[in-house]
Design a protein around this motif. Structure first.
Motif, PDB file in Angstrom:
ATOM      1  N   PRO A 224       0.946  -1.294   0.200  1.00  0.00           N
ATOM      2  CA  PRO A 224      -0.048  -0.090   0.110  1.00  0.00           C
ATOM      3  C   PRO A 224       0.820   1.330  -0.083  1.00  0.00           C
ATOM      4  CG  PRO A 224      -0.950  -1.613   1.663  1.00  0.00           C
ATOM      5  CD  PRO A 224       0.600  -2.160   0.976  1.00  0.00           C
ATOM      6  N   HIS A 225       1.961   1.328   0.574  1.00  0.00           N
ATOM      7  CA  HIS A 225       2.918   2.363   0.591  1.00  0.00           C
ATOM      8  C   HIS A 225       3.598   2.520  -0.755  1.00  0.00           C
ATOM      9  CE1 HIS A 225       2.726   2.729   4.969  1.00  0.00           C
ATOM     10  NE2 HIS A 225       2.650   1.560   5.019  1.00  0.00           N
ATOM     11  N   HIS A 464      11.763   7.411  -2.207  1.00  0.00           N
ATOM     12  CA  HIS A 464      13.140   7.539  -2.652  1.00  0.00           C
ATOM     13  C   HIS A 464      13.517   5.859  -2.751  1.00  0.00           C
ATOM     14  CE1 HIS A 464      13.056  11.830  -2.147  1.00  0.00           C
ATOM     15  NE2 HIS A 464      12.726  11.594  -0.827  1.00  0.00           N
ATOM     16  N   TYR A 465      13.734   5.476  -3.993  1.00  0.00           N
ATOM     17  CA  TYR A 465      14.466   3.997  -3.958  1.00  0.00           C
ATOM     18  C   TYR A 465      15.731   4.184  -4.185  1.00  0.00           C
ATOM     19  CZ  TYR A 465       9.897   1.704  -4.975  1.00  0.00           C
ATOM     20  OH  TYR A 465       8.804   1.178  -4.980  1.00  0.00           O
ATOM     21  N   GLY A 483      12.214  10.040   7.108  1.00  0.00           N
ATOM     22  CA  GLY A 483      11.215   9.106   6.640  1.00  0.00           C
ATOM     23  C   GLY A 483      11.516   7.811   7.213  1.00  0.00           C
ATOM     24  N   GLU A 484      11.132   6.745   6.655  1.00  0.00           N
ATOM     25  CA  GLU A 484      11.261   5.618   7.132  1.00  0.00           C
ATOM     26  C   GLU A 484      11.711   4.489   5.856  1.00  0.00           C
ATOM     27  OE1 GLU A 484       7.586   3.321   8.360  1.00  0.00           O
ATOM     28  OE2 GLU A 484       8.838   1.531   8.903  1.00  0.00           O
ATOM     29  N   ASP A 485      12.622   3.717   6.187  1.00  0.00           N
ATOM     30  CA  ASP A 485      13.127   2.708   5.019  1.00  0.00           C
ATOM     31  C   ASP A 485      12.097   1.524   5.413  1.00  0.00           C
ATOM     32  OD1 ASP A 485      13.974   0.618   3.923  1.00  0.00           O
ATOM     33  OD2 ASP A 485      15.850   0.310   4.787  1.00  0.00           O
ATOM     34  N   VAL A 508      12.819   4.626   0.816  1.00  0.00           N
ATOM     35  CA  VAL A 508      12.638   5.757   1.977  1.00  0.00           C
ATOM     36  C   VAL A 508      11.328   6.409   1.648  1.00  0.00           C
ATOM     37  CG1 VAL A 508      13.468   7.528   3.411  1.00  0.00           C
ATOM     38  CG2 VAL A 508      15.013   5.800   2.365  1.00  0.00           C
ATOM     39  N   GLU A 509      10.366   6.484   2.483  1.00  0.00           N
ATOM     40  CA  GLU A 509       9.122   7.177   2.499  1.00  0.00           C
ATOM     41  C   GLU A 509       9.231   8.478   3.326  1.00  0.00           C
ATOM     42  OE1 GLU A 509       5.324   5.381   4.104  1.00  0.00           O
ATOM     43  OE2 GLU A 509       4.349   6.664   2.695  1.00  0.00           O
TER      44      GLU A 509
END
Lengths: 511, 511, 511
Positions: A224-225, A464-465, A483-485, A508-509
């Motif tokens: 979903p993210h 960000h990939y 953000g979060e990995d 990273v979101e």
């Protein structure tokens, strides 16, 4: 829609299938087909313009056939069903993928690519970026490398540990909303015996199964993210299938062609971590891009060329290859001074051009690339009007002609490559234009094995990939917001240091 | 002449056109042609003699067809009109140019050749010398390089400054009385889009136009002094089209063939500034030459061989290649000891021959050519009778057989090459024979980029053409009688020093 | 036998002849043949199993046709006559030579081979050993190199002095009872003009004639001592024509194939002076061999594999190549864990395999072969069960998989090569197994140019052939019982020193 096809069109259907199949080197209907399909003797045809019309007609047949099929299905499908079609290795010259995609609810693609040491993400990203650009939205991956591919056993290269998983995220980072494999288990006879599935012929779980399973469980959690990923690219490549054909009929080299130049340009941008869309001569949205990169636009109407001229005048930055503007939309050479309608924007004209027997250096190595300071194959003998020469040939005869030029035109620029550049020269020329357009930053300073892609997810959070396409761990600075990995499930601070294991990925979101 | 053709011969006409076109790789009449022309399956034919007869028949069809066409035109042409035909790249194996030329009032030729760094005059001079030899008089150039050539854009090499003009004088110095280009302006579509004319596609004057114009104005002035140029050559090459075919059916090498050897011999003489005529097996005027150079005369009747024997006996100097005399006029191997009727004049016999897996050296480097001391491909195992060995192989097994021999026979000599020589070895062997014949002098001491040709003009004054085929100026001694440089319009003294600018020419007319 | 053919079978006869001829690149019946023979479009067929069945059917047609011919001749031949047929260059994949030979009273073979520096006896011995193995008895040589061979004159390599004679004894030492040449004198026209006989085209005695005459007079004297030569070999190569085809349909390399591996194995044994028989999947006499060497046995029934397993269990030493056991007798991949029925005897299993982009080293150079320490093309990712690893790949990913294994199984061993070995590695692996089998001794210490073969003659005396395949004299120790050199007519003591002149031979008959 009432189809204009009836049962007497069966011959045409077969011919269409033949058209679709010819590139695969097989013919499901046997050798008789050649006897009654009316393929004209293209080899003997003397007029490139005639060949191009025939090519367009061939492409139309495929487009039309798929439209007819889709129309039938559309009559019966449920509201939760959709029509798709898998493009095999786009862009393919014999298919008009842009027109064809209008027929479909969602476009799908089968990107097969190098593995082991030859896996760097580009073989997934180029067809992905292209497919996303067709309808300017997300797409599906209906086939891609599972264990191995090949119609014999001479090209069996199972992925190293981690590559199967890394590939899934590579697809998703170009905007794919699904990754599917050709088959579940390898088949025991037939031509695709060695086109291996997730399971080997022994039908028992193995190394590939374990990695696919791990990835699928990850997706269950992070899906979903990351679904409906949208990049927001400022650079586009103009793809002209007509030019690709026109140059093939009158090729300028035995080693370099339209596809080679296009691939060099894409590859340069990819390795510089610049996200790329594809646009088409009939696209209407050039203005949203800061830079448009143009492989040899050999076949183009005055309208298309004028649209590019207006793009530059309005502040856009064009990078154009040699031979652009040389023929009109009928593949007929213009009878005005080259480069035709581009002359004023380009700031030069030319009457002559030459192939090159071997590579030439640019005078005084203007980009400081040492051994890579070489151009080859083709040299237009450009006569400057308003443009500035960025580089000259180092040669007694050709030395009077510039090899690369730039013209300030209106609020924009037109940079022109009159010859085939080495990869390192192409890199310098494009980086220079990206700097003018204000598109460079920390992404160009990442280790060479690390690749990054940016965009937003459904919740409009930035994603960000970061990919590590190598067998060594990679450490680098993360340059975006906190953000979060999503995969590692750890918090990421702005400007912190990240380390990726071999063939690993972080998503990273931002908060 | 009443033609033996009538309207029912239309099939034969088409077939003939097919024969004419086949070498160009296209077929104006489409693929059906192959179905009803009765081309026998030559690939499956086992007898070289049969193949040669078929080849002769094919050539006769073309000769006969042109004779028929010429006969029709001859009925209607005015007294000031003439019949010509343009030979494309002679000597061509599929055409009997010598028989065909008997039909024509004047022979024309289309010599296309290398340009830029690859322009050294030989690509214009060889077909020119050959064409002049067909009727032993002047000829026309109906096509030659203007800007560029090619059926695509991969071989575009516009001439450097000066080369277009230099080429015109090169043609005239072989005996051409006209130089014409294929077209005036480059065409905008069709296969020959990149076969560029004097103007580019923009239809405006350019660099090529300026040089053609300058040359044309020069010709207007000097034309009467240089038209009907007659060389008076003392060296001839014997060209045997039958041998060329016979060797192709039973080739002795994958890299060297009849044409290769003939070209090596012509090229050696050309670079030594020795003017060359071509003679044919059916020629009757061997006696006017001091040296006759013979590429492998594999197919030859006893009569032809005996004529060569008599030429040597009478004081002529023959240089013959391996395999000469091996088969008779039916391409059938002789059942007498090789080299058949040549045995006494050659002064050796042989029963065996061998291909060579790699190059061999000649023992003790007899011509002092260092790295170039190598022979290859073929070695006849010659057993000396009266001949003298000029060189032996340096090899444990082949070392007992001579590689090159000379026999004094009657008042002349027969020099024999039993193997394929390096260019430098060929140069030494031919120079040696030229010295025996008293044909060497100052022309062999010119700088390597300078070429000279001699002859007389209409007023029977001696003309000396000096060419500079290079991008550097060249200075050398003029070694002939006082006269005038027709182009520079300056007086030239005997033994004075001349300087030629890059790609420039001087034509000295003696007083 | 009543033939099942009647006059309406003429089409089939022609088709059969076509099958026989197709490998020679010619078609005696012209191009029409292709129109009415029902050759299916094999290129378009997708199923390897289907292709193999077609191949077997094609082979059966030839076998059946020869059987029919032989049956006719058998009705009329005298008791002193026999039926033979000359196999051209066996083993040939398109012929089932083993089945075909059942039809014949005696098998004949035409071994053509390299000469001059390329003559080392292997080109006569391999087809000889194979032909002898078909009926496990002596055979005839109906054609072999006289002066030169070739369908043009590009491969003319007359033998050095001594090679013609040496070749005769080479054939006899493989069990030939006759050596015949294609023709007496060279022919003067036709495709085989340069396939020279004992006499040249001049029909006069020459060098070849003299050597053939000398040899024939020797044979007149020593014939009774050497006819019906019987080797007693302890090593066999298992030849699977089905596997050769199966691998061709699904080739694992563009440079290495089944024939390459088989030839490498034969060549290794030949150069180690190990006499070799050939056995076939349907052979019943594996037990008489101490070592069986198995090129990739890609296509094999459970029965065949089980027979090999039993051979090892009973004390035999197997050396097997990669891909053995991968498909069943229908060329269908097994759905059990690879290598199928061989798994227990081999002592490993595998689920994956990879091609290799370039050569890899074996870790720590286990066979101490320096530059030759490399494997290539293919790597099976073997997982050990009971086997021992003899060598591992030196590679970050492949390093965890063994490249060569050995398993002690029952009283025997199974040595497995999971990759393509360099010649030097293959030599070490095979020598190691030969040592285990107790088959090494003084023959492996001879000079490399010297070859020895052993067997017995009609009188059951041991015969030892010593050959010198080089241009230098060779001296070595004779390691067998006292006897007589039949050609030199001198007594030979046990352990005495022997010297052979260049390209010479000694035949020692023990007392």
């Amino acid at each position: 829609m009432t189809s204009r096809w009836d049962s007497s069109d069966i011959c045409n259907i077969f011919k269409t299938i033949d058209e679709l199949n010819k590139d695969w080197g097989l013919n499901y209907w046997g050798q008789q087909l050649n006897d009654w399909t009316e393929v004209p003797p293209r080899e003997g045809v003397l007029n490139p313009g005639w060949k191009l019309e025939w090519e367009r007609y061939s492409q139309w047949i495929t487009t039309d056939f798929l439209a007819w099929q889709a129309a039938i299905v559309n009559q019966y499908k449920r509201p939760d069903q959709f029509v798709t079609h898998d493009l095999a290795g786009p862009p393919r010259p014999e298919i008009n993928e842009r027109n064809l995609s209008k027929t479909l609810d969602i476009v799908a693609v089968n990107p097969y690519h190098g593995t082991q040491e030859r896996f760097d993400g580009i073989g997934s990203s180029l067809p992905g970026d292209y497919t996303r650009s067709l309808k300017q939205t997300n797409y599906l991956v209906t086939e891609t490398n599972a264990q191995t591919t090949g119609w014999d056993s001479s090209q069996q290269f199972p992925p190293y540990d981690g590559q199967l998983r890394l590939d899934v995220y590579t697809h998703l980072s170009s905007g794919a909303n699904m990754v599917e494999y050709w088959h579940w288990h390898s088949i025991h006879y037939g031509q695709e015996t060695y086109w291996k599935g997730v399971l080997s012929h022994d039908l028992e779980p193995g190394r590939a199964y374990a990695e696919v399973s791990r990835t699928a469980h990850e997706l269950q959690r992070v899906g979903p993210h990351i679904v409906d990923f949208k990049p927001n690219n400022k650079v586009a490549i103009l793809y002209s299938n007509d030019s690709r054909h026109g140059l093939e009929y009158m090729k300028f080299s035995n080693t370099v062609d339209y596809g080679w130049i296009m691939h060099q340009m894409y590859s340069t941008l990819y390795h510089e971590n610049i996200g790329v869309d594809f646009v088409f001569p009939e696209s209407a949205d050039f203005a949203k891009y800061k830079v448009i990169v143009v492989p040899p636009l050999y076949v183009a109407s005055d309208d298309v060329l004028n649209q590019l001229v207006e793009y530059a005048r309005g502040g856009g930055n064009l990078v154009m290859s040699f031979k652009s503007g040389f023929t009109n939309e009928f593949d007929t050479v213009r009878w005005s001074m080259a480069p035709g309608p581009l002359r004023q924007a380009a700031g030069f004209h030319y009457q002559e051009f030459s192939n090159l027997h071997g590579p030439l250096a640019l005078k005084d190595d203007p980009y400081k690339v040492g051994d890579e300071n070489k151009v080859s194959e083709w040299a237009e003998m450009l006569v400057l009007e308003n443009a500035q020469a960025l580089a000259y040939y180092d040669h007694p005869f050709f030395g009077k002609y510039p090899a690369i030029t730039r013209n300030k035109f209106g609020s924009g620029t037109l940079t022109y490559e009159g010859t085939v550049l080495s990869d390192k020269l192409q890199d310098n020329v494009l980086l220079d234009v990206l700097q003018i357009a204000g598109l460079t930053g920390p992404d160009q300073k990442l280790p060479s094995a690390v690749h990054v892609k940016h965009g937003t997810n459904r919740s409009n959070h930035a994603l960000h990939y970061y990919f590590n396409y190598s067998s060594d761990p990679q450490t680098f600075k993360y340059s975006y917001g906190a953000g979060e990995d999503l995969l590692g499930q750890t918090a990421i601070a702005a400007s912190q240091t990240l380390t990726l294991k071999p063939w690993d990925v972080a998503i990273v979101e931002e908060k």
